[in-house]
Design an enzyme around this catalytic site. Sequence first.
Site, PDB file in Angstrom:
ATOM      1  N   TYR A  12     -19.764 -40.899  34.190  1.00  0.00           N
ATOM      2  CA  TYR A  12     -20.061 -41.739  35.358  1.00  0.00           C
ATOM      3  C   TYR A  12     -20.440 -40.856  36.532  1.00  0.00           C
ATOM      4  CZ  TYR A  12     -19.097 -45.256  39.049  1.00  0.00           C
ATOM      5  OH  TYR A  12     -19.173 -46.096  40.128  1.00  0.00           O
ATOM      6  N   THR A  55     -13.687 -47.842  39.393  1.00  0.00           N
ATOM      7  CA  THR A  55     -13.586 -47.665  40.841  1.00  0.00           C
ATOM      8  C   THR A  55     -13.382 -48.990  41.557  1.00  0.00           C
ATOM      9  OG1 THR A  55     -15.045 -45.752  40.699  1.00  0.00           O
ATOM     10  CG2 THR A  55     -14.789 -46.758  42.857  1.00  0.00           C
ATOM     11  N   THR A  56     -14.129 -50.014  41.153  1.00  0.00           N
ATOM     12  CA  THR A  56     -14.062 -51.324  41.802  1.00  0.00           C
ATOM     13  C   THR A  56     -12.699 -51.973  41.616  1.00  0.00           C
ATOM     14  OG1 THR A  56     -16.433 -51.567  41.456  1.00  0.00           O
ATOM     15  CG2 THR A  56     -15.248 -53.564  41.975  1.00  0.00           C
ATOM     16  N   TYR A 100     -13.915 -34.295  44.777  1.00  0.00           N
ATOM     17  CA  TYR A 100     -13.172 -33.513  45.772  1.00  0.00           C
ATOM     18  C   TYR A 100     -13.229 -32.007  45.516  1.00  0.00           C
ATOM     19  CZ  TYR A 100      -9.728 -32.337  49.322  1.00  0.00           C
ATOM     20  OH  TYR A 100      -9.118 -31.810  50.418  1.00  0.00           O
ATOM     21  N   LYS A 154     -23.258 -43.610  33.053  1.00  0.00           N
ATOM     22  CA  LYS A 154     -23.425 -44.629  34.082  1.00  0.00           C
ATOM     23  C   LYS A 154     -24.003 -43.910  35.292  1.00  0.00           C
ATOM     24  CE  LYS A 154     -20.937 -47.842  37.092  1.00  0.00           C
ATOM     25  NZ  LYS A 154     -19.605 -48.324  37.556  1.00  0.00           N
TER      26      LYS A 154
END
Length: 292
Positions: free
Chosen positions: A135, A46-47, A109, A163
Amino acid sequence: MHTFYGTGTALITPFKKDHSVDYDAFKNLIEFNISSGVDYLVVNGTTAESATTTKEEKAKLLEVALDVNKGRLPFMYGIGGNDTAEVLQRIGAANFKGIDSLLSVCPYYNKPSQAGVVEHYRAIAAKTPVPVLAYNVPGRTGINMSANTSIRLSEIPNIFGVKEASGDIVQALEIIKNTPDNFLVISGDDLLAVPTIAIGAVGAISVLSNPYPGKFSEMIKAALQSRFQQATETLMTFTEINPLMYEEGNPVGVKSLLEHLGICTNEVRLPLVKASDNLKNRIAEAHKKIKA
């Protein structure tokens, strides 16, 4: 999977002023992290702004990262999404040479049921030639993978851990208590990493280790060795700057800090925008209080 104990850096994707990928800055960031003592690398999470990098850029970033790493550290790669069939297609098309594990985010979503989440991961685990780390990040996905869901995932071959970024340490405790010892819980929240290790987690996948790889890694190592006073003292130095990393969206804050350190620009891609002057100034002030 002792391979993924300790600190994994959730590497950002540096951009040039024209918003093209700055591969030279990416190489330098990876080398900075390796030389500073992190335990493994995480690419295309994501980062990394994976939502706005193209298929071609993702392939190039992976190629560059593997070339710089040269097998020195374990390597985790992110492939996830909310269309299970499309995720499976991307996994099938990927070359996993040099990749030690797959990070895959809970589907977002669509807001599937917990049963749907389990089946999504079951399909991914069956398709992926390397071990899978689930995650859970409800702040982004809109749903929380319950403790019971993570417990069910621990029973699926080829899923080695989760995670956990729910921010709920009781949930992490339930997972740790009710899964086998070889099912890893890895903190996805930098400020909760030390207390989560205290109850049985094995480390963190970190945003702050981009700018502070040495300091953050030392904190995690201290916690894993039960030197909690030392780990907590280090943790306290991060309490002011950590919230600033997310105030205007991730990786807006960390890119502003990395620019301040001369590592890369603070450019992000729309719909994210660069840190406001107010935030940049507060990040710079908070950084002065940290002895990296």
